[in-house]
Design a protein around this motif. Structure first.
Motif, PDB file in Angstrom:
ATOM      1  N   HIS A 142       0.828  -1.199   0.000  1.00  0.00           N
ATOM      2  CA  HIS A 142       0.000   0.000   0.000  1.00  0.00           C
ATOM      3  C   HIS A 142       0.869   1.259   0.000  1.00  0.00           C
ATOM      4  CE1 HIS A 142      -3.712   2.206   0.792  1.00  0.00           C
ATOM      5  NE2 HIS A 142      -3.019   2.952   1.641  1.00  0.00           N
ATOM      6  N   GLU A 143       1.837   1.293   0.905  1.00  0.00           N
ATOM      7  CA  GLU A 143       2.664   2.495   1.047  1.00  0.00           C
ATOM      8  C   GLU A 143       3.497   2.753  -0.208  1.00  0.00           C
ATOM      9  OE1 GLU A 143       2.349   4.588   3.402  1.00  0.00           O
ATOM     10  OE2 GLU A 143       1.024   3.351   4.645  1.00  0.00           O
ATOM     11  N   SER A 144       4.086   1.679  -0.767  1.00  0.00           N
ATOM     12  CA  SER A 144       4.963   1.907  -1.915  1.00  0.00           C
ATOM     13  C   SER A 144       4.135   2.325  -3.139  1.00  0.00           C
ATOM     14  CB  SER A 144       5.808   0.669  -2.212  1.00  0.00           C
ATOM     15  OG  SER A 144       4.979  -0.438  -2.392  1.00  0.00           O
ATOM     16  N   TYR A 145       2.914   1.798  -3.250  1.00  0.00           N
ATOM     17  CA  TYR A 145       2.041   2.212  -4.352  1.00  0.00           C
ATOM     18  C   TYR A 145       1.627   3.667  -4.187  1.00  0.00           C
ATOM     19  CZ  TYR A 145      -1.780   1.788  -7.746  1.00  0.00           C
ATOM     20  OH  TYR A 145      -2.604   1.943  -8.819  1.00  0.00           O
ATOM     21  N   LYS A 146       1.337   4.043  -2.946  1.00  0.00           N
ATOM     22  CA  LYS A 146       0.942   5.422  -2.649  1.00  0.00           C
ATOM     23  C   LYS A 146       2.062   6.396  -3.021  1.00  0.00           C
ATOM     24  CE  LYS A 146      -0.568   8.198   1.309  1.00  0.00           C
ATOM     25  NZ  LYS A 146      -0.874   8.145   2.753  1.00  0.00           N
ATOM     26  N   GLU A 147       3.287   6.067  -2.600  1.00  0.00           N
ATOM     27  CA  GLU A 147       4.436   6.914  -2.932  1.00  0.00           C
ATOM     28  C   GLU A 147       4.580   7.070  -4.435  1.00  0.00           C
ATOM     29  OE1 GLU A 147       8.019   5.469  -1.092  1.00  0.00           O
ATOM     30  OE2 GLU A 147       7.073   5.617   0.896  1.00  0.00           O
ATOM     31  N   LYS A 148       4.429   5.946  -5.136  1.00  0.00           N
ATOM     32  CA  LYS A 148       4.612   5.954  -6.589  1.00  0.00           C
ATOM     33  C   LYS A 148       3.554   6.846  -7.248  1.00  0.00           C
ATOM     34  CE  LYS A 148       4.317   2.694 -10.428  1.00  0.00           C
ATOM     35  NZ  LYS A 148       2.982   2.137 -10.669  1.00  0.00           N
ATOM     36  N   ILE A 149       2.303   6.698  -6.851  1.00  0.00           N
ATOM     37  CA  ILE A 149       1.219   7.483  -7.466  1.00  0.00           C
ATOM     38  C   ILE A 149       1.398   8.970  -7.167  1.00  0.00           C
ATOM     39  CG2 ILE A 149      -1.264   7.931  -7.391  1.00  0.00           C
ATOM     40  CD1 ILE A 149      -0.609   5.455  -8.949  1.00  0.00           C
ATOM     41  N   ILE A 150       1.737   9.304  -5.912  1.00  0.00           N
ATOM     42  CA  ILE A 150       1.896  10.720  -5.549  1.00  0.00           C
ATOM     43  C   ILE A 150       3.058  11.331  -6.329  1.00  0.00           C
ATOM     44  CG2 ILE A 150       2.497  12.296  -3.660  1.00  0.00           C
ATOM     45  CD1 ILE A 150       0.783  10.574  -1.844  1.00  0.00           C
ATOM     46  N   ALA A 151       4.152  10.564  -6.461  1.00  0.00           N
ATOM     47  CA  ALA A 151       5.311  11.068  -7.198  1.00  0.00           C
ATOM     48  C   ALA A 151       4.979  11.273  -8.676  1.00  0.00           C
ATOM     49  CB  ALA A 151       6.482  10.096  -7.042  1.00  0.00           C
ATOM     50  N   GLU A 152       4.173  10.362  -9.233  1.00  0.00           N
ATOM     51  CA  GLU A 152       3.920  10.441 -10.670  1.00  0.00           C
ATOM     52  C   GLU A 152       2.742  11.337 -11.021  1.00  0.00           C
ATOM     53  OE1 GLU A 152       3.399   6.442 -11.949  1.00  0.00           O
ATOM     54  OE2 GLU A 152       5.541   5.940 -11.734  1.00  0.00           O
ATOM     55  N   GLN A 153       1.676  11.319 -10.208  1.00  0.00           N
ATOM     56  CA  GLN A 153       0.453  12.009 -10.591  1.00  0.00           C
ATOM     57  C   GLN A 153      -0.039  13.019  -9.568  1.00  0.00           C
ATOM     58  OE1 GLN A 153      -2.482   9.021 -11.628  1.00  0.00           O
ATOM     59  NE2 GLN A 153      -0.855   7.648 -12.288  1.00  0.00           N
ATOM     60  N   GLY A 154       0.617  13.091  -8.438  1.00  0.00           N
ATOM     61  CA  GLY A 154       0.247  14.100  -7.455  1.00  0.00           C
ATOM     62  C   GLY A 154      -0.751  13.618  -6.425  1.00  0.00           C
ATOM     63  N   GLN A 155      -0.903  14.421  -5.388  1.00  0.00           N
ATOM     64  CA  GLN A 155      -1.733  14.053  -4.243  1.00  0.00           C
ATOM     65  C   GLN A 155      -3.212  13.892  -4.634  1.00  0.00           C
ATOM     66  OE1 GLN A 155      -0.523  13.533  -1.059  1.00  0.00           O
ATOM     67  NE2 GLN A 155      -2.584  12.883  -0.447  1.00  0.00           N
ATOM     68  N   ALA A 156      -3.697  14.776  -5.544  1.00  0.00           N
ATOM     69  CA  ALA A 156      -5.122  14.732  -5.891  1.00  0.00           C
ATOM     70  C   ALA A 156      -5.489  13.392  -6.520  1.00  0.00           C
ATOM     71  CB  ALA A 156      -5.467  15.877  -6.843  1.00  0.00           C
ATOM     72  N   ALA A 157      -4.618  12.913  -7.422  1.00  0.00           N
ATOM     73  CA  ALA A 157      -4.869  11.620  -8.069  1.00  0.00           C
ATOM     74  C   ALA A 157      -4.935  10.510  -7.027  1.00  0.00           C
ATOM     75  CB  ALA A 157      -3.772  11.326  -9.081  1.00  0.00           C
ATOM     76  N   TRP A 158      -4.033  10.579  -6.074  1.00  0.00           N
ATOM     77  CA  TRP A 158      -4.030   9.561  -5.025  1.00  0.00           C
ATOM     78  C   TRP A 158      -5.321   9.601  -4.213  1.00  0.00           C
ATOM     79  CZ3 TRP A 158      -2.518   5.157  -3.371  1.00  0.00           C
ATOM     80  CH2 TRP A 158      -2.793   4.808  -2.055  1.00  0.00           C
ATOM     81  N   ASP A 159      -5.750  10.819  -3.828  1.00  0.00           N
ATOM     82  CA  ASP A 159      -6.956  10.931  -3.010  1.00  0.00           C
ATOM     83  C   ASP A 159      -8.158  10.313  -3.716  1.00  0.00           C
ATOM     84  OD1 ASP A 159      -5.559  12.133  -1.041  1.00  0.00           O
ATOM     85  OD2 ASP A 159      -6.132  14.196  -1.576  1.00  0.00           O
ATOM     86  N   GLN A 160      -8.225  10.594  -5.029  1.00  0.00           N
ATOM     87  CA  GLN A 160      -9.345  10.056  -5.799  1.00  0.00           C
ATOM     88  C   GLN A 160      -9.296   8.528  -5.845  1.00  0.00           C
ATOM     89  OE1 GLN A 160      -9.456  11.437  -9.820  1.00  0.00           O
ATOM     90  NE2 GLN A 160     -11.388  10.385 -10.229  1.00  0.00           N
ATOM     91  N   LEU A 161      -8.076   8.027  -6.137  1.00  0.00           N
ATOM     92  CA  LEU A 161      -7.875   6.578  -6.220  1.00  0.00           C
ATOM     93  C   LEU A 161      -8.224   5.911  -4.894  1.00  0.00           C
ATOM     94  CD1 LEU A 161      -6.856   4.973  -8.612  1.00  0.00           C
ATOM     95  CD2 LEU A 161      -4.569   5.089  -7.660  1.00  0.00           C
TER      96      LEU A 161
END
Lengths: 237, 227
Positions: free
Chosen positions: A158-177
């Motif tokens: 979970h954590e490593s996927y979260k880091e990857k998404i935030i780094a690539e697409q930003g916090q907003a994308a992560w929140d939505q996901l």
């Protein structure tokens, strides 16, 4: 069909063991085979229906149906289906009884195997003092090769996927996901309330993970709530 | 070439199953048939014992981590499981029917039923891989330390996937072997090898195919339905 079977004396078989001996050659009528197929499909439908109806019932009336209800309905129907297959499709009903004896003695051994294993597991807590301890070290793959120590593998994923998404697409994308997936996770039915609800009934043998690659990790959670190390991924419930 | 032609025309008059008597080390055809069946049943016993180890692992880990297994069965789509169950049950029926066809000397139906059984086995494998294994594996729902699915909510879910992949994987391997065996039967049935007097191989492969079905009858509710 019986043109070849006119021979009455066989010098290799002077006692005539095999003449008229047809126990291995039952011809099962097509009507029986069709009826068995129909029954098997009906039972398949029933077992699926029972499982779905139970989920619906529990959600509609907000009641918790005990685990054993679902399990015993499903296993009961499976046993009936297995009997139909073994007796008719596999011809045990018509066959040389030796085959049935071989098969049922095997099933007896399987029953012993399952019963003794389950009984050992359920009664271990009566004997040993580490009843109820968390056995996370082995089961959750804490500190497995290539993964950070101190985190279980679910948390790590979970954590490593979260880091990857935030780094690539930003916090907003992560929140939505995260919102999407937490929503779909809550679809799991009434028995699935909290990640902390899963607690092994009994602990594993102490000392099991005190040597080897896990040696540097804390293995005992004696005296604290076992929920402390797995509340990270599904906080959205 | 002429001898082969002579042989083939002769075998058209007298098919293999009529000419076949029994191997010289048996007393009779009956004894050969019964011995083959007992041998197959003994092999099936070892198959059941192989799978019982997996069932036992399932029972132990389910008792230890009930929520991980409840989540796990919700990750599987019961509709594909049901479809595969129906496919396997139907193929069990067709293989039982093919034995009936051999006993009644219905050569065309024998070939059709063997072919249907084989197609069912291929369909089972195709559904398993394209709709279950590949989509799950690609999102990280993997066994043990290969696990990388980010949305799991229970720390023991990798154990569920280990049980899932080993149980269904060993079962799918058996289905694949069954495809080969059924293809072998199909080829032999076109050569006229099976008939009322000789259908041992159909019977034996039929027993194997039924045990594959029998295992799935238990795997299906344990993996897909119990929550």
């Amino acid at each position: 069909m019986s043109t070849q079977n006119t021979q009455t004396f066989d010098s290799a078989d002077p006692h005539g063991y095999h003449t008229g001996d047809t126990h291995g050659h039952t011809i099962i009528p097509m009507s029986t085979l069709r009826a068995i197929l129909g029954a098997l499909l009906l039972f398949t439908f029933l077992t699926v229906f029972a499982a779905r109806a139970e989920i619906w019932f529990a959600e509609a009336f907000n009641v918790a149906i005990p685990d054993w209800v679902n399990a015993s309905i499903a296993m009961g129907i499976a046993v009936v289906k297995a009997l139909l297959v073994a007796l008719f499709f596999m011809q045990l009903k018509y066959d040389n009884p030796l085959n049935a004896i071989i098969f049922s003695s095997c099933l007896f051994c399987v029953a012993l195997f399952l019963f003794i294993s389950a009984y050992d597991l359920k009664t271990r807590g009566n004997t040993y003092r580490w009843t109820g301890q968390e056995s996370s070290a082995g089961g959750t793959l804490v500190g497995i090769k290539g993964k950070p120590a101190g985190q279980n593998i679910v948390q790590w994923a979970h954590e490593s996927y979260k880091e990857k998404i935030i780094a690539e697409q930003g916090q907003a994308a992560w929140d939505q996901l995260a919102a999407e997936h937490m929503h779909s996770n809550s679809d799991h039915g009434p028995t699935h309330n909290s990640p902390a609800a899963s607690r092994p009934g009994q602990g594993l043998t102490p000392g099991l993970f005190e040597s080897g690659p896990w040696a540097h990790l804390p293995t005992s959670h004696a005296g604290e709530e076992p929920s402390s190390d797995h509340d990270a991924p599904a906080a959205g419930h | 070439m002429t001898t082969m032609d002579a042989q083939s025309s002769e075998s058209k008059q007298q098919p293999y199953w009529k000419k076949y008597t029994h191997q010289p080390h048996w007393r009779s055809k009956e004894q050969e048939f019964d011995a083959a069946k007992i041998g197959m049943w003994l092999f099936l016993v070892t198959e059941v014992l192989l799978f019982s180890g997996l069932f036992c692992a399932y029972a132990v880990f389910r008792l230890l981590y009930p929520d991980a297994f409840a989540n796990g069965s919700h990750y599987l789509d019961w509709r594909w499981g049901t479809l595969n169950t129906v496919i396997l049950l139907f193929s069990s029926y067709t293989v039982a029917t093919s034995i009936h066809n051999a006993q009644m000397n219905q050569q065309i139906r024998l070939r059709i039923n063997l072919a249907i059984t084989m197609l069912c086995a291929i369909a089972f494998i195709a559904i398993k891989f394209t709709l279950e294994y590949i989509p799950k594996w690609s999102v990280g729902k993997r066994p043990g330390s290969w696990f990388s699915y980010p949305w799991a909510s229970e720390p023991h879910e990798p154990i569920w996937w280990s049980i899932y992949y080993s149980a269904t994987g060993i079962h799918a391997t058996h289905v694949l072997i069954g495809v080969g065996l059924l293809g072998w039967l199909l080829i032999r049935s076109f050569k006229g090898h099976f008939g009322p007097k000789h259908y041992t191989a159909v019977e034996i492969v039929g027993l194997y195919w039924h045990i594959v079905d029998l295992i799935w009858i238990f795997l299906f509710p344990l993996l897909y339905l119990i929550h």
